[in-house]
Motif scaffolding. Structure first.
Motif, short mmCIF file in Angstrom:
data_model
loop_
_atom_site.label_atom_id
_atom_site.label_comp_id
_atom_site.label_asym_id
_atom_site.label_seq_id
_atom_site.Cartn_x
_atom_site.Cartn_y
_atom_site.Cartn_z
N SER A 6 -39.64 17.65 0.90
CA SER A 6 -40.50 17.85 -0.47
C SER A 6 -42.01 17.73 -0.24
CB SER A 6 -39.93 17.16 -1.52
OG SER A 6 -40.76 17.42 -2.52
N ARG A 7 -42.25 16.75 0.47
CA ARG A 7 -43.80 16.62 0.71
C ARG A 7 -44.31 17.86 1.74
NH1 ARG A 7 -45.80 11.26 3.77
NH2 ARG A 7 -47.93 11.38 3.55
N SER A 10 -44.54 20.99 -0.21
CA SER A 10 -45.81 21.19 -1.11
C SER A 10 -47.09 21.26 -0.25
CB SER A 10 -45.79 19.92 -1.93
OG SER A 10 -46.16 18.64 -1.21
N GLN A 11 -47.09 20.70 1.04
CA GLN A 11 -48.37 21.03 1.82
C GLN A 11 -48.59 22.15 2.34
OE1 GLN A 11 -47.54 17.32 4.43
NE2 GLN A 11 -49.67 16.41 3.44
#
Length: 222
Positions: A6-7, A10-11
């Motif tokens: 998820s991180r 998003s990046q």
């Protein structure tokens, strides 16, 4: 695992990575356009039909077939160009998310190109194999994820690891953490399986595996 995924996702859409994506996409579309024009030219130059309307139909069918075929090539061609930006992506991740850690070492130009070609070949062969298995009912979807999960997990994890250790040590670590790496590869394969979203797969996978490697290196819970 999913927190890291998820991180990473998003990046992908942040300005620094978006610039890399736009460059990669531009190169990819340019290559595919050249291939499409060349195919159209070959058909027009070597196929002669007695009726003009048949030539029109053939041209349309060729164009449609080429678009479908080139759609299959988007992933491997984008992987080729993304491979040339992998160290740049990794540098951004390290600088932003792990400033307290010793920085990784970027690959030299020639090994980087060789790795990009190798990865492109693996993605292409893996998808050809998966495409063949699509003809076999019951195992097609499973085959796609298993083949791509293994190949993508292996290549992207070893890329991240070799920034911090010799190649052989990176391979040993990947084998020692084979279950984690394979699960990470399945996550990447899931992104690859989604049309349009699969264009960001190489960038997402590089960011994701950098995070995953850092957790493995720190013996943190996955």
């Amino acid at each position: 695992m999913f927190a890291a995924a998820s991180r990473a996702m998003s990046q992908v859409f942040e300005p620094q990575f978006r610039k890399i994506f736009l460059k990669m996409l531009g190169f990819t579309l340019a290559v595919l356009l050249v291939i499409w024009i060349a195919l159209q030219g070959l058909v027009a130059g070597f196929v002669e039909l007695p009726y003009p309307w048949l030539e029109t139909v053939l041209s349309i069918l060729t164009g449609i077939g080429a678009v479908i075929g080139l759609g299959f090539l988007i992933a491997p061609v984008s992987a080729l160009f993304a491979g040339l930006f992998q160290d740049e992506i990794a540098d951004i991740v390290e600088t932003r998310d792990y400033p307290q850690d010793a920085p990784g070492k970027a690959m030299a130009v020639i090994p980087s190109i060789i790795l990009a070609l190798k990865f492109t070949g693996i993605v292409l062969l893996g998808n050809l194999f998966a495409l063949f298995l699509l003809l076999i009912p019951g195992i097609n979807l499973v085959a796609f994820f298993v083949v791509n999960g293994y190949l993508l997990g292996r290549e992207f994890f070893e890329f991240a690891a070799t920034r911090f250790m010799p190649v052989e040590d990176a391979k040993r670590l990947r084998r020692a953490k084979s279950g984690t790496v394979f699960m990470g590869g399945l996550v990447i394969a899931g992104v690859l399986a989604v049309p349009i979203l699969n264009l960001v797969t190489p960038i997402f996978a590089t960011i994701f595996m950098m995070h995953l490697f850092k957790r493995v290196q720190a013996n943190a819970p996955i």
